[in-house]
Structure formats: structure tokens, C-alpha cells
Design a protein around this motif. Structure first.
Motif, PDB file in Angstrom:
ATOM      1  N   SER A 188      -4.854   7.129   6.770  1.00 58.13           N
ATOM      2  CA  SER A 188      -5.473   8.265   6.792  1.00 58.13           C
ATOM      3  C   SER A 188      -6.246   8.910   7.729  1.00 58.13           C
ATOM      4  O   SER A 188      -7.104   9.927   7.677  1.00 58.13           O
ATOM      5  CB  SER A 188      -6.566   7.980   5.418  1.00 58.13           C
ATOM      6  OG  SER A 188      -7.389   6.869   5.653  1.00 58.13           O
ATOM      7  N   TYR A 211      -7.392  -2.325   0.112  1.00 61.03           N
ATOM      8  CA  TYR A 211      -6.458  -1.261  -0.433  1.00 61.03           C
ATOM      9  C   TYR A 211      -5.413  -2.284  -1.052  1.00 61.03           C
ATOM     10  O   TYR A 211      -5.050  -2.205  -2.310  1.00 61.03           O
ATOM     11  CB  TYR A 211      -5.846  -0.673   0.593  1.00 61.03           C
ATOM     12  CG  TYR A 211      -6.937   0.182   1.496  1.00 61.03           C
ATOM     13  CD1 TYR A 211      -7.605   0.988   0.724  1.00 61.03           C
ATOM     14  CD2 TYR A 211      -7.277   0.007   2.597  1.00 61.03           C
ATOM     15  CE1 TYR A 211      -8.842   1.682   1.170  1.00 61.03           C
ATOM     16  CE2 TYR A 211      -8.382   0.612   3.192  1.00 61.03           C
ATOM     17  CZ  TYR A 211      -8.875   1.607   2.436  1.00 61.03           C
ATOM     18  OH  TYR A 211      -9.958   2.229   3.300  1.00 61.03           O
ATOM     19  N   VAL A 249       0.873  -1.106   0.036  1.00 60.41           N
ATOM     20  CA  VAL A 249      -0.004  -0.007  -0.024  1.00 60.41           C
ATOM     21  C   VAL A 249       0.896   1.239  -0.058  1.00 60.41           C
ATOM     22  O   VAL A 249       2.038   1.155   0.137  1.00 60.41           O
ATOM     23  CB  VAL A 249      -0.946   0.147   1.021  1.00 60.41           C
ATOM     24  CG1 VAL A 249      -2.089  -1.094   1.042  1.00 60.41           C
ATOM     25  CG2 VAL A 249      -0.512  -0.271   2.634  1.00 60.41           C
ATOM     26  N   LYS A 267      -5.951  -3.963  -4.380  1.00 57.38           N
ATOM     27  CA  LYS A 267      -5.896  -3.152  -5.646  1.00 57.38           C
ATOM     28  C   LYS A 267      -4.627  -3.311  -6.596  1.00 57.38           C
ATOM     29  O   LYS A 267      -4.597  -3.232  -7.626  1.00 57.38           O
ATOM     30  CB  LYS A 267      -5.841  -1.555  -5.185  1.00 57.38           C
ATOM     31  CG  LYS A 267      -7.333  -1.114  -4.660  1.00 57.38           C
ATOM     32  CD  LYS A 267      -7.270   0.125  -4.525  1.00 57.38           C
ATOM     33  CE  LYS A 267      -8.618   0.771  -4.102  1.00 57.38           C
ATOM     34  NZ  LYS A 267      -9.423   0.752  -5.132  1.00 57.38           N
ATOM     35  N   CYS A 293      -7.978  -7.190   3.053  1.00 58.37           N
ATOM     36  CA  CYS A 293      -7.684  -5.811   2.641  1.00 58.37           C
ATOM     37  C   CYS A 293      -8.128  -5.414   1.429  1.00 58.37           C
ATOM     38  O   CYS A 293      -7.307  -5.467   0.588  1.00 58.37           O
ATOM     39  CB  CYS A 293      -6.237  -5.601   3.407  1.00 58.37           C
ATOM     40  SG  CYS A 293      -6.110  -3.673   3.042  1.00 58.37           S
ATOM     41  N   ASP A 303      -4.302   4.274  -5.432  1.00 63.94           N
ATOM     42  CA  ASP A 303      -5.448   4.285  -4.665  1.00 63.94           C
ATOM     43  C   ASP A 303      -5.245   3.181  -3.649  1.00 63.94           C
ATOM     44  O   ASP A 303      -6.243   3.063  -2.886  1.00 63.94           O
ATOM     45  CB  ASP A 303      -6.659   4.399  -5.408  1.00 63.94           C
ATOM     46  CG  ASP A 303      -6.942   5.409  -6.154  1.00 63.94           C
ATOM     47  OD1 ASP A 303      -6.621   6.464  -5.792  1.00 63.94           O
ATOM     48  OD2 ASP A 303      -7.645   5.290  -7.193  1.00 63.94           O
ATOM     49  N   ALA A 304      -4.157   2.655  -3.538  1.00 68.10           N
ATOM     50  CA  ALA A 304      -3.967   1.626  -2.498  1.00 68.10           C
ATOM     51  C   ALA A 304      -3.561   2.283  -1.118  1.00 68.10           C
ATOM     52  O   ALA A 304      -2.507   2.340  -0.792  1.00 68.10           O
ATOM     53  CB  ALA A 304      -2.670   0.595  -2.857  1.00 68.10           C
ATOM     54  N   GLY A 305      -4.745   2.565  -0.486  1.00 70.26           N
ATOM     55  CA  GLY A 305      -4.489   3.479   0.917  1.00 70.26           C
ATOM     56  C   GLY A 305      -4.532   2.455   2.121  1.00 70.26           C
ATOM     57  O   GLY A 305      -3.811   1.510   2.037  1.00 70.26           O
ATOM     58  N   CYS A 306      -4.998   3.287   3.021  1.00 68.15           N
ATOM     59  CA  CYS A 306      -4.917   2.465   4.442  1.00 68.15           C
ATOM     60  C   CYS A 306      -5.718   3.079   5.324  1.00 68.15           C
ATOM     61  O   CYS A 306      -5.372   4.383   5.483  1.00 68.15           O
ATOM     62  CB  CYS A 306      -3.213   2.257   4.775  1.00 68.15           C
ATOM     63  SG  CYS A 306      -3.672   1.498   6.583  1.00 68.15           S
ATOM     64  N   SER A 307      -6.853   2.336   6.069  1.00 70.30           N
ATOM     65  CA  SER A 307      -7.648   3.258   6.832  1.00 70.30           C
ATOM     66  C   SER A 307      -6.915   3.785   8.250  1.00 70.30           C
ATOM     67  O   SER A 307      -7.295   4.939   8.529  1.00 70.30           O
ATOM     68  CB  SER A 307      -8.935   2.546   7.408  1.00 70.30           C
ATOM     69  OG  SER A 307      -8.293   1.185   8.221  1.00 70.30           O
TER      70      SER A 307
END
Ligand code: 13P
Ligand code: SF4
Length: 334
Positions: free
Chosen positions: A109, A287, A80, A290, A285, A102-106
Motif C-alpha cells: 500500500s 495482515y 495476503v 487475519k 505480521c 483486509d489481509a493487506g501489506c504495508s
């Protein structure tokens, strides 16, 4: 890590053999290496030498260490965004690409640099430990980073009675329990949560625990504290990082394990320990998923073209130099 006393990704169709050889060919052509996290789809968790495409597979600490040693000019990071940023912080002169921006992480963020500045104003002089699951701007405001593998050692190393730990509230509560018992230190926590690990609740695990009374628990630090508390009530297992979990299975005499962590970690566990049984609730997950063979190949092919912009991790020199300090401090513990 705490030892407690007492074993095909569906986001894309079965990959064709040619995509593996194409990726290997483009890696060579474009002087690139692929670093891949244990939560990647299984087809990205096979090493090149075994017919796959990855040059290194690891947890977030393992990948950070590996990123600091890379010789190739280009790094394709199959993980990510905050992990790819860490690779860039450690290799500012190299090009780091992520196959999907767009490979995020809750968790990452859930907190901003300004949030950390405000916390420091509220608690002057209290050191800030940032979990690696934070973005570079946030890291730049912190004293030291940690991953799930070295968090305990890093918290122990401070002389202060109170520490700020951000952003994972559950990991913080699990850490607090261990560190308070050992040293009396208190942690000031943030309210971030991993949207994957928070789903391992007592309710969601109860049927499995009932069905497999002799299975040990494999739990990531990011699982809620009350689940951890209840899970080890009647059985053993491990509460730790991804690497701790993999290692623990090798050291345990148990034949059955319930995995309370990301589903695709189950793939590497099953491959590494074919004689053990793993009960995996299979929470993925979104993210991490993706990233696929298809967009990994696209990122590789884009190197040296205008399209590279779509994949390249860009951080300002100021953020890189300030975020480098807490990341480097963390690596000194590893
Ligand atoms: P590890 O530090 O164990 O690799 O964990 C990273 C992560 O994102 C866990 O959800
Ligand atoms: Fe973030 Fe959780 Fe996904 Fe790890 S599993 S990358 S902490 S959302």
C-alpha cells in the motif's frame, strides 16, 4: 541471496480436530486447493497429507510458481491480498479466494500505479523492477516483478547502469550494496517499508546478540541495512528470502540461530530442524494473522454461493493482462 561465512499462534484458541477434517471435506467437495504462506499461523502450515489442510506451503515465489500449475477450479489463498492477486493474474480462468480481504501489506500500500507512472516520467528509459509485494495495478506499470528470492538475479540481468526498484527502501538498500559491488549498477529507490521487518533494529536485537554470541543470524532482505551491517560484524548467517533462510539452516553447522523475520517462520524452522535452537523475537505480521482456520473454512463453504463475493479476488481483464507481463517475466527467471 548473500551467504555470510562463519536453529501456537495466539490469535485463536487451539483448533479442534474437526475443523481440519471439515476443511479437507469442503476442499474436495468444492474442487479447491489451499496455498499457504510460511507466515501463516502454524495450524495453516501443515500439509493435507500430514493431517493438516494446506496443499502447498511456500514463500511468495514458491506460491506464484505453484499457482501457475494448479489444476483445481478454485484456489483458497492463505496469505495476503497481493499474493492472492498474483495467483489470479496467473490463473485468470480460475476462482481465487482469500479468507479475509483486509489481509493487506504495508509495502504494497506504499505505492500506487500513478506513483510508478510519475517515476517513469522523471527517469525516462530506466527499467522498473517491482517487488512482488505490490498490488496488481502497480505491477501493470512495471517492467518486471521480483521476489526476495530472485531479486539479485533479476537486477543483474539488465544491461542498464541504473534501475528503479520499488517499493521497499530497505530491501533496495541491501540489494544496492550487493549489486553495486558486483556490477556498479545504481538503484533508484522508493520509500516503502515492511512494518514487521523494520522493527529489527540494532537496538531491538542487541540483547539477543549479547546473550547468544555463538548464534548465527537469519535475516530477511526487508530488514534495515544498518541492522544487516551490524549483525554480521561478529558472526555468520544468511541475508536472503524466506526459502533461503530455511535452506541455510539445513546447510549450516551452527546449532543456534537468531531469527530476524516474521515470528511464525520460527514454527516451520523448529518443525523442520528439531535439533537446532531458534531465538525468535516474535514480531508478527498483523495482515498475515487475519487468516485463520475459521475464515478459511468459511471461504471454502462460500464457493458457489452469494457469499463467495466476500472472498473472491476480482481484477479487470485489462489489469490482469498488463500485470501478467512482469509476473511472467519474473517466472522465466525462476
Ligand atoms: P518472501 O518473498 O520471502 O515469501 O516474503 C514475503 C513477505 O511478505 C516478506 O515480508
Ligand atoms: Fe507485508 Fe511485511 Fe507483512 Fe510481508 S511481513 S506481508 S512485507 S507487512
Amino acid at each position: 541471496m548473500l551467504f555470510i561465512s562463519k536453529g501456537m499462534n495466539d490469535t485463536q484458541n487451539a483448533p479442534s480436530k474437526t475443523i481440519f477434517s471439515e476443511i479437507r471435506k469442503w476442499k474436495e467437495e468444492n474442487d479447491a486447493v489451499i496455498l499457504s504462506h510460511y507466515y501463516m499461523p502454524p495450524e495453516l502450515q501443515t500439509l493435507t497429507k500430514d493431517g493438516g489442510v494446506a496443499d502447498f506451503i511456500g514463500d511468495s515465489l514458491g506460491l506464484s510458481i505453484e499457482a501457475s500449475k494448479v489444476k483445481a477450479k478454485n484456489i483458497i489463498f492463505c496469505g495476503v491480498a497481493f499474493m492472492a492477486e498474483t495467483a489470479k493474474i496467473l490463473n485468470p480462468e480460475k476462482n481465487v479466494f482469500i479468507p479475509d480481504m483486509d489481509a493487506g501489506c504495508s509495502l504494497a500500500s506504499s505505492i500506487t500505479a500513478q506513483d510508478v507512472i510519475d517515476l517513469k516520467k522523471k527517469h525516462p528509459g530506466v527499467p522498473v523492477i517491482a517487488y512482488i509485494n505490490t498490488y496488481a495495478e502497480t505491477k501493470a506499470e512495471c517492467d518486471i516483478c521480483c521476489t526476495s528470492r530472485n531479486a539479485m538475479n533479476i537486477a543483474r540481468s539488465f544491461e542498464h547502469d541504473t534501475l528503479i526498484f520499488v517499493p521497499d527502501v530497505y530491501m533496495g538498500q541491501n540489494l544496492q550494496k550487493g549489486i553495486e559491488k558486483e556490477t556498479g549498477k545504481k538503484l533508484i529507490l522508493w520509500h516503502g517499508r515492511c512494518e514487521v521487518h523494520e522493527q529489527f533494529t540494532n537496538t531491538s536485537l542487541s540483547t539477543m546478540r549479547m546473550m547468544y554470541p555463538d548464534a548465527e543470524m537469519l535475516m530477511h532482505w526487508e530488514v534495515p541495512e544498518e541492522t544487516v551491517e551490524e549483525s554480521f560484524h561478529d558472526r555468520g548467517g544468511v541475508l536472503g528470502s524466506t526459502n533461503d533462510i530455511i535452506r541455510y539452516v539445513g546447510e549450516s553447522r551452527s546449532k543456534k540461530f537468531i531469527l530476524a523475520s516474521e515470528c511464525d517462520l520460527g514454527a516451520i524452522l523448529k518443525g523442520t530442524y528439531p535439533d537446532r535452537e531458534f531465538i525468535t523475537p516474535c514480531i508478527k505480521c498483523p495482515y498475515m494473522k487475519k487468516i485463520s482456520l475459521v475464515n478459511t473454512l468459511a471461504a471454502l463453504k462460500a464457493i458457489g454461493t452469494d457469499d463467495a463475493r466476500k472472498y473472491e479476488v476480482n481484477l479487470s481483464p485489462d489489469i490482469i493482462s498488463r500485470a501478467y507481463v512482469p509476473v511472467k517475466r519474473m517466472l522465466e527467471f525462476s
